[in-house]
Design an enzyme around this catalytic site. Structure first.
Site, mmCIF file in Angstrom:
data_model
loop_
_atom_site.group_PDB
_atom_site.id
_atom_site.type_symbol
_atom_site.label_atom_id
_atom_site.label_comp_id
_atom_site.label_asym_id
_atom_site.label_seq_id
_atom_site.Cartn_x
_atom_site.Cartn_y
_atom_site.Cartn_z
ATOM 1 N N SER A 199 0.780 -1.228 0.000
ATOM 2 C CA SER A 199 0.000 0.000 0.000
ATOM 3 C C SER A 199 0.815 1.283 0.000
ATOM 4 O O SER A 199 0.358 2.298 -0.514
ATOM 5 C CB SER A 199 -0.970 0.000 1.181
ATOM 6 O OG SER A 199 -0.282 -0.227 2.382
ATOM 7 N N HIS A 227 -5.363 -4.233 -2.251
ATOM 8 C CA HIS A 227 -5.162 -3.171 -3.249
ATOM 9 C C HIS A 227 -5.048 -3.732 -4.660
ATOM 10 O O HIS A 227 -4.891 -2.966 -5.627
ATOM 11 C CB HIS A 227 -3.889 -2.368 -2.941
ATOM 12 C CG HIS A 227 -4.050 -1.355 -1.851
ATOM 13 N ND1 HIS A 227 -4.724 -0.168 -2.024
ATOM 14 C CD2 HIS A 227 -3.616 -1.352 -0.573
ATOM 15 C CE1 HIS A 227 -4.696 0.527 -0.902
ATOM 16 N NE2 HIS A 227 -4.033 -0.174 0.008
ATOM 17 N N LYS A 259 -12.458 -1.396 -0.896
ATOM 18 C CA LYS A 259 -11.641 -0.630 -1.854
ATOM 19 C C LYS A 259 -12.314 -0.699 -3.233
ATOM 20 O O LYS A 259 -13.381 -0.125 -3.399
ATOM 21 C CB LYS A 259 -10.207 -1.147 -1.823
ATOM 22 C CG LYS A 259 -9.529 -0.797 -0.489
ATOM 23 C CD LYS A 259 -8.060 -1.139 -0.445
ATOM 24 C CE LYS A 259 -7.449 -0.532 0.822
ATOM 25 N NZ LYS A 259 -6.903 -1.529 1.739
HETATM 26 C C1 LIG Z 1 -6.815 -1.664 3.204
HETATM 27 C C2 LIG Z 1 -6.184 -2.938 3.571
HETATM 28 C C3 LIG Z 1 -6.709 -3.742 4.571
HETATM 29 C C4 LIG Z 1 -7.868 -3.301 5.433
HETATM 30 O O1 LIG Z 1 -9.082 -3.577 4.810
HETATM 31 P P1 LIG Z 1 -10.429 -3.302 5.655
HETATM 32 O O2 LIG Z 1 -11.446 -4.138 4.952
HETATM 33 O O3 LIG Z 1 -10.704 -1.849 5.565
HETATM 34 O O4 LIG Z 1 -10.163 -3.771 7.042
HETATM 35 C C5 LIG Z 1 -6.118 -4.953 4.803
HETATM 36 N N1 LIG Z 1 -5.030 -5.365 4.115
HETATM 37 C C6 LIG Z 1 -4.472 -4.605 3.154
HETATM 38 C C7 LIG Z 1 -3.282 -5.092 2.421
HETATM 39 C C8 LIG Z 1 -5.029 -3.365 2.858
HETATM 40 O O5 LIG Z 1 -4.485 -2.594 1.925
#
Ligand SMILES: *Cc1c(COP(=O)(O)O)cnc(C)c1O
Length: 409
Positions: A199, A227, A259
């Site tokens: 990320s 992502h 996302k």
């Molecule tokens: C954004 C993200 C999460 C968190 O996801 P949520 O559903 O908001 O808890 C977990 N792992 C990675 C790699 C992320 O980028």
């Protein structure tokens, strides 16, 4: 008996004010923006006005897609406001079953199981599937939810080990796996876990390399593709598709619905039926905590269907990303190279990154500056995230603003 005159409330208030003051003084205090309206390529921020958004994870523009919103409304009407129960008592609804079937077939695996977030899914996975003698091997830059899930596992299951390899360093990973194999012996399982897309760097996990190493050392490969899902690969299946791999080559996926897949909330685990059955039986976050609301499940399912029907969204995201990266480099900024929608502009100094992102917002482009301690000292950056919802006008304005920014700093 010892007594004290200070109350817990006073002590807490005193030390908390000190922490908050220190954050403020160090420029690390987070002032939350208030959005008045839906997430989209442009958003309305209270006190700022309408700006172009380059810091959401709304990669496919589905967060406010009419069909995705409508599916949520239909779901709300059909299944009501909530489950009012955990899944194993009476809280599993057809909305969950439909979403989980959709996720499993989208990823190309046998089964999936959802949670209120990917964070929760991670914390459900490792403490449940690991047993004493197992070793969890993690990339140094894995997401915080993986780090915390590993910590939790070693507390809940004494005798589970953890080890970390340098970010995407295959030689070091092999070294760590060699040691892990010794530790695990013949009876322990090694779990190798990586982000699909990292990320903060926006680079890719080397899934083919890791699969080969996992096969050599008899390890399970777990990929958090939060992502990557909806972003990578020709049809948006994720990072494994980008690498020409099939869903069955990943032992367990973890992912988010928050996302690209509608952006509401929710996360999932996906993999073999056996693994998912174990989660249903033993994972504490599903045994003791409510499921995803049906309205969110219905929206997420529709988001996956829209993505499947319109792979051109993934194509547009890719074209936008290429255009944005070219533009940013053309201005003379240093951007970490990769095919993902995360474009980190490296400006080194934390205070500079924050000041630049503030100025960029004034000019109408919203992208966040990340500095120490979120990223290492000297590697502060402005993270620009591209969406299929961006049109040329948004991207052109961003580049125009970056030219101004470059001149000012
Ligand atoms: C954004 C993200 C999460 C968190 O996801 P949520 O559903 O908001 O808890 C977990 N792992 C990675 C790699 C992320 O980028």
């Amino acid at each position: 008996m010892t007594t004290t005159n200070a109350s817990g409330a006073e002590l807490f208030d005193h030390r908390t004010r000190a922490v908050l003051h220190e954050l403020e003084a160090g420029g690390q205090y987070k002032h939350l923006q208030m959005l008045d309206g839906p997430m989209g390529p442009s958003i309305t921020i209270r006190g700022v006005g309408e700006v172009d958004c380059f810091c959401s994870n709304n990669y496919l523009g589905l967060a406010n897609h009419p069909e995705v919103v409508e599916a949520g409304i239909e779901g709300l009407k059909r299944w009501g406001a909530g489950t009012a129960s955990v899944r194993f008592i009476c809280g599993t609804f057809t909305a969950h079953e439909q979403l989980e079937d959709t996720i499993a077939s989208f990823l190309g695996v046998e089964a999936a199981y959802t949670f209120v977030s990917c964070w929760t899914a991670s914390e459900a996975l490792f403490p449940t599937v690991c047993e004493p003698g197992d070793v969890i091997v993690s990339d140094a830059l894995n997401h915080a939810c993986i780090i915390d899930a590993m910590r939790l596992t070693t507390v809940i299951k004494k005798g589970v080990h953890k080890a970390v390899y340098k970010h995407s360093d295959m030689d070091h990973c092999r070294e760590v796996l060699t040691k892990a194999r010794e530790t695990a012996g013949d009876s322990g399982v090694i779990w190798l876990v990586t982000d699909g897309v990292f990320s903060m760097e926006g680079d890719l996990g080397n899934l083919p390399g890791l699969r080969t190493l996992c096969d050599e050392f008899g390890a399970m490969l777990v990929v958090d593709d939060s992502h990557g899902t909806g972003v990578m690969g020709d049809t948006g299946r994720g990072t494994h598709e980008y690498w020409g791999m099939d869903g069955s080559q990943i032992d367990i996926f973890t992912g988010t619905l928050g996302k690209a897949l509608g952006g509401g909330a929710g996360g999932y685990l996906a993999g073999s039926k056996t693994a998912m059955e174990m989660i249903v039986q033993r994972a504490r976050p599903t045994l003791f905590s409510n499921a995803l609301p049906c309205t969110v499940a219905a929206s997420a399912k529709r988001a996956i269907e829209v993505l499947d029907r319109e792979p051109e969204r993934v194509e547009k995201l890719r074209a936008n990303t290429v255009k944005a990266r070219k533009g940013i480099c053309g201005v003379g900024f240093e951007v970490l190279d990769s095919p993902t929608a995360i474009c980190p502009i490296i400006v080194h100094d934390t205070a500079k990154a924050i000041a630049m992102s503030k100025r960029l917002l004034e000019m109408g482009s919203f992208a966040i500056g990340f500095g120490y301690p979120v990223v290492p000292e000297g590697e502060a950056r402005i993270r620009v995230q591209i969406s299929a919802a961006h049109e040329d006008e948004h991207l052109d304005r961003l580049i125009k603003n970056l030219v101004k920014l470059k001149a000012e700093f």
